[in-house]
Design an enzyme around this catalytic site. Sequence first.
Site, PDB file in Angstrom:
ATOM      1  N   TYR A  16      -7.063   2.075   6.287  1.00 35.82           N
ATOM      2  CA  TYR A  16      -6.264   0.917   5.885  1.00 35.82           C
ATOM      3  C   TYR A  16      -6.204  -0.204   6.919  1.00 35.82           C
ATOM      4  O   TYR A  16      -5.458  -1.159   6.751  1.00 35.82           O
ATOM      5  CB  TYR A  16      -4.838   1.344   5.521  1.00 35.82           C
ATOM      6  CG  TYR A  16      -4.163   2.249   6.550  1.00 35.82           C
ATOM      7  CD1 TYR A  16      -3.892   1.800   7.838  1.00 35.82           C
ATOM      8  CD2 TYR A  16      -3.794   3.545   6.209  1.00 35.82           C
ATOM      9  CE1 TYR A  16      -3.281   2.622   8.767  1.00 35.82           C
ATOM     10  CE2 TYR A  16      -3.179   4.377   7.130  1.00 35.82           C
ATOM     11  CZ  TYR A  16      -2.929   3.915   8.415  1.00 35.82           C
ATOM     12  OH  TYR A  16      -2.337   4.731   9.324  1.00 35.82           O
ATOM     13  N   CYS A  50       8.976  49.337   0.266  1.00 34.53           N
ATOM     14  CA  CYS A  50       8.325  48.428  -0.684  1.00 34.53           C
ATOM     15  C   CYS A  50       9.094  48.450  -2.012  1.00 34.53           C
ATOM     16  O   CYS A  50       9.348  49.518  -2.565  1.00 34.53           O
ATOM     17  CB  CYS A  50       6.881  48.849  -0.914  1.00 34.53           C
ATOM     18  SG  CYS A  50       6.082  47.938  -2.248  1.00 34.53           S
ATOM     19  N   GLU A  70       0.854  -1.197   0.000  1.00 34.79           N
ATOM     20  CA  GLU A  70       0.000   0.000   0.000  1.00 34.79           C
ATOM     21  C   GLU A  70       0.879   1.232   0.000  1.00 34.79           C
ATOM     22  O   GLU A  70       2.021   1.182   0.448  1.00 34.79           O
ATOM     23  CB  GLU A  70      -0.833   0.055   1.298  1.00 34.79           C
ATOM     24  CG  GLU A  70      -1.873  -1.010   1.405  1.00 34.79           C
ATOM     25  CD  GLU A  70      -2.495  -1.026   2.793  1.00 34.79           C
ATOM     26  OE1 GLU A  70      -2.459  -0.004   3.520  1.00 34.79           O
ATOM     27  OE2 GLU A  70      -3.007  -2.086   3.159  1.00 34.79           O
ATOM     28  N   CYS A 128       6.637  50.291  -4.613  1.00 29.86           N
ATOM     29  CA  CYS A 128       6.147  51.670  -4.535  1.00 29.86           C
ATOM     30  C   CYS A 128       6.946  52.536  -3.565  1.00 29.86           C
ATOM     31  O   CYS A 128       6.582  53.693  -3.344  1.00 29.86           O
ATOM     32  CB  CYS A 128       4.667  51.685  -4.151  1.00 29.86           C
ATOM     33  SG  CYS A 128       4.375  51.224  -2.440  1.00 29.86           S
ATOM     34  N   LYS A 136       2.249   4.560   1.497  1.00 29.43           N
ATOM     35  CA  LYS A 136       2.360   5.060   2.862  1.00 29.43           C
ATOM     36  C   LYS A 136       2.016   6.549   2.832  1.00 29.43           C
ATOM     37  O   LYS A 136       2.803   7.376   2.373  1.00 29.43           O
ATOM     38  CB  LYS A 136       3.769   4.837   3.401  1.00 29.43           C
ATOM     39  CG  LYS A 136       3.916   5.216   4.858  1.00 29.43           C
ATOM     40  CD  LYS A 136       5.260   4.732   5.376  1.00 29.43           C
ATOM     41  CE  LYS A 136       5.527   5.044   6.829  1.00 29.43           C
ATOM     42  NZ  LYS A 136       5.075   6.289   7.330  1.00 29.43           N
ATOM     43  N   ASP A 181       1.391  10.247   3.830  1.00 26.76           N
ATOM     44  CA  ASP A 181       2.094  11.089   4.796  1.00 26.76           C
ATOM     45  C   ASP A 181       1.118  12.031   5.500  1.00 26.76           C
ATOM     46  O   ASP A 181       0.937  13.174   5.121  1.00 26.76           O
ATOM     47  CB  ASP A 181       3.183  11.894   4.071  1.00 26.76           C
ATOM     48  CG  ASP A 181       4.222  12.404   5.042  1.00 26.76           C
ATOM     49  OD1 ASP A 181       4.199  11.985   6.219  1.00 26.76           O
ATOM     50  OD2 ASP A 181       5.057  13.221   4.626  1.00 26.76           O
ATOM     51  N   CYS A 214      -0.469  50.772  -3.963  1.00 24.05           N
ATOM     52  CA  CYS A 214       0.787  50.158  -4.405  1.00 24.05           C
ATOM     53  C   CYS A 214       0.534  49.399  -5.710  1.00 24.05           C
ATOM     54  O   CYS A 214      -0.336  48.530  -5.779  1.00 24.05           O
ATOM     55  CB  CYS A 214       1.292  49.206  -3.329  1.00 24.05           C
ATOM     56  SG  CYS A 214       2.602  48.121  -3.890  1.00 24.05           S
ATOM     57  N   CYS A 253       3.465  45.993   2.800  1.00 22.66           N
ATOM     58  CA  CYS A 253       3.315  47.328   2.260  1.00 22.66           C
ATOM     59  C   CYS A 253       1.848  47.687   2.489  1.00 22.66           C
ATOM     60  O   CYS A 253       0.964  46.938   2.081  1.00 22.66           O
ATOM     61  CB  CYS A 253       3.622  47.309   0.764  1.00 22.66           C
ATOM     62  SG  CYS A 253       3.086  48.812  -0.052  1.00 22.66           S
ATOM     63  N   LYS A 266      10.743   3.373   3.345  1.00 21.28           N
ATOM     64  CA  LYS A 266      10.766   4.842   3.281  1.00 21.28           C
ATOM     65  C   LYS A 266      11.535   5.310   2.057  1.00 21.28           C
ATOM     66  O   LYS A 266      12.671   4.887   1.846  1.00 21.28           O
ATOM     67  CB  LYS A 266      11.490   5.393   4.530  1.00 21.28           C
ATOM     68  CG  LYS A 266      10.710   5.215   5.821  1.00 21.28           C
ATOM     69  CD  LYS A 266       9.749   6.370   5.992  1.00 21.28           C
ATOM     70  CE  LYS A 266       9.121   6.409   7.349  1.00 21.28           C
ATOM     71  NZ  LYS A 266       9.780   7.114   8.377  1.00 21.28           N
TER      72      LYS A 266
HETATM   73  S1  IVH Z   1      -0.516   0.321   8.734  1.00 13.89           S
HETATM   74  C1  IVH Z   1       0.116  -1.789  12.677  1.00 13.89           C
HETATM   75  N1  IVH Z   1      -0.786   1.421   6.373  1.00 13.89           N
HETATM   76  O1  IVH Z   1       2.669   5.032   8.872  1.00 13.89           O
HETATM   77  C2  IVH Z   1       0.140  -1.140  11.362  1.00 13.89           C
HETATM   78  N2  IVH Z   1       0.204   2.705   8.111  1.00 13.89           N
HETATM   79  O2  IVH Z   1       5.254   4.472  10.172  1.00 13.89           O
HETATM   80  C3  IVH Z   1      -0.387   0.194  11.398  1.00 13.89           C
HETATM   81  N3  IVH Z   1       0.758   4.972   7.475  1.00 13.89           N
HETATM   82  O3  IVH Z   1       1.544   4.959  12.184  1.00 13.89           O
HETATM   83  C4  IVH Z   1      -0.092   1.044  10.260  1.00 13.89           C
HETATM   84  N4  IVH Z   1       0.031   4.851   5.406  1.00 13.89           N
HETATM   85  O4  IVH Z   1       0.392   6.566  10.522  1.00 13.89           O
HETATM   86  C5  IVH Z   1      -0.346   1.573   7.638  1.00 13.89           C
HETATM   87  N5  IVH Z   1      -1.145   2.288   4.255  1.00 13.89           N
HETATM   88  C6  IVH Z   1      -0.712   2.441   5.511  1.00 13.89           C
HETATM   89  C7  IVH Z   1      -0.161   3.657   5.978  1.00 13.89           C
HETATM   90  C8  IVH Z   1       0.292   3.731   7.291  1.00 13.89           C
HETATM   91  C9  IVH Z   1       0.582   5.625   6.326  1.00 13.89           C
HETATM   92  C10 IVH Z   1       1.380   5.559   8.687  1.00 13.89           C
HETATM   93  C11 IVH Z   1       0.652   5.290   9.979  1.00 13.89           C
HETATM   94  C12 IVH Z   1       1.639   4.576  10.854  1.00 13.89           C
HETATM   95  C13 IVH Z   1       2.931   4.997  10.251  1.00 13.89           C
HETATM   96  C14 IVH Z   1       4.011   3.997  10.575  1.00 13.89           C
END
Ligand code: IVH
Length: 672
Positions: free
Chosen positions: A223, A405, A114, A408, A116, A118, A428, A423, A311
């Site tokens: 998720y 400014c 999936e 102006c 991740k 942010d 202006c 300003c 990451k």
């Molecule tokens: S699963 C026990 N799925 O990443 C598993 N986390 O670094 C729980 N996050 O605390 C997390 N996208 O805030 C999961 N598709 C995803 C995610 C995800 C973002 C975040 C979440 C978690 C952090 C861990």
Amino acid sequence: MEEMKAREEINSLREDLNKYNHEYYVLDQPSVSDAIYDQKLHQLKELETAFPHLITADSPTQRVGGEPLDSFNKVQHQVPMLSLSNAFNENDLRDFDRRVKDGLGVEEVTYVCELKIDGLAVSLRYENGVFTQGATRGDGTTGEDITSNLRTIKSIPLRINETETIEVRGEAFMPQRSFLALNEAKEENGEEPFANPRNAAAGSLRQLDPKIAAKRNLDIFLYAVGQWESGALTAHSERLEHLSNLGFKTNPEWEKCATIDDVIAYVNGWVTKRSDLSYEIDGIVIKVDQLVYQEQLGATAKSPRWAIAYKFPAEEAITKLYDIELSVGRTGVVTPTAVLEPVKVAGTTVQRASLHNEDLIREKDIRINDTVVIKKAGDIIPEVVRVVTEEREGTEQPYHMPSQCPACDSELVRLDEEVALRCINPNCPAQLKEGLIHFVSRNAMNIDGLGEKVIEQLFEANLVKSIADIYQLKREQLLPLERMGEKSVDNLLQAIDVSKSNSLEKLLFGLGIRYVGSKAAKTLAMHFETMNNLKAATYEDLIAVNEIGDKMADSIVQYFSEEEVQQLVDQLKDLELNMSYLGQKPKVEEIADSPFYDKTIVLTGKMEELTRPEAKERIESLGGKVTGSVSKKTSLVIAGEEAGSKLDKANELGITVWDEQQLIDALNEMEK
Ligand code: IVH
């Protein structure tokens, strides 16, 4: 209206609105126009105002409610909210795969990959199908109750079709567009911008006043499932599908992978594709699909052994900062920008980076000719991370913001508590120009062919200094300009003319009243209907409107009290700009020959085919006004089955009466 009838209508409106909401915010596939949605929401609000005891917490009108809190309550998570261990390269992923297989004593495992997201992890609790509590992750055991803020996220259903208590988890986040707009507004207001979308999302959900979170356009992807007693599914992938079937928004990009090589291919694919997303991701989460395997593997104190987060490497680049340039925004805020030697970061070439304000330049000790590390904040806006001081040669020049400014020459000021320099000269030229660019922009008057470049050209040629000048442009004035052929001049004049019939909210937003964004402009236009009403509104009238706060109310009153503004509005009126809210109504010419145009109509009795709100909406969109009681002013009564005293009264007063079929025929005829 009788209560029974009201209850019925309320339920039907809520059902429709929940459906539209799901289509729009979760599926991204709207089936009706915004106008219809707004209209139904408005009808529901009216009914709920008339029958306040019928309001329920899961009503679509109740997303933003309640008074600001003093502090957040603590929430104990029934099932701990763990975090994830990290992987930074292919080897880490292969090690993870080995650990999983050794731990299970098997040679084949299915993974789900999936994105991740942010943002920040939250949990949502539903009891009896109703969203009752939303919380932050906190330390994993105890989080904070941010229910009222989460309720404002439109993709979170307030009601689901599941009576058992269920707690679901996901990531709340701020889409990039909202992030950019928020930071732009913050800078214009002289406030410190957010460093990235994650901070912006977290900051928004940590607000004690849900009205603020409501304005931040947050979103969510679910998720995971926390507490769910009888969840009978056997795989994570099935849970994702189930969540989606329940009406939750899940991220569509997940994939099942049969081998770690497939996982690595998925990860590598997203390294480049991530820049096409409309939201920020910082990696890929890899999860063992089979739930029995998840259970067998278990978790350490901090994180499950069945999942890992890959990451993405931070994308940074080193380059030279040649110069610092200043720009003056629409509200007078002066923003410094770094001019860089062009360099590639995260797929695009960067040559400018906002330095936001003087404090930031000082904090980072940024000097002209410095070598700097840059990155894209949230991969969108380039930002100077730090100076590579080791590269200094002694020729670097410290930078000082000027006291005047750049456009102006008036003295710049720092307003209370603001980090920005401003300003404050209302004349202006830089501010005027930016104001014009804003006026013609898409969410404002949306004048085709009148973009930033052309405004600049007209401004430099002294043809347009104020909004009113746009509407006085003449063909002969435009033709001699560069890149202005006969055809483009005609098109431009035509587009300017068309913009005159824009609905009030576009004009209101375009005027650039402080704190009045496009959404607030719409609310104001819908509520006050005409510019005159809005101009005459007092502070009290304004704050009585849902979603209008005291800062905005003050600003509007102040704005209209200025003589120059009054002159401008009068001038625009003389130039025949529309000053009324047109809603979704068709243009006046089109509806003038409708049998409902300018008529007062009463609906009574039971209708077979049409619902009352639908009939009302369709009549109103054809210029009619639907009222509740029959009087001499009534022009037409639509009588359904078992019409009672209203029909009698209509007959008594000699008012035309139609049955439902006549209404339907007339509506269909007009809507053809
Ligand atoms: S699963 C026990 N799925 O990443 C598993 N986390 O670094 C729980 N996050 O605390 C997390 N996208 O805030 C999961 N598709 C995803 C995610 C995800 C973002 C975040 C979440 C978690 C952090 C861990």
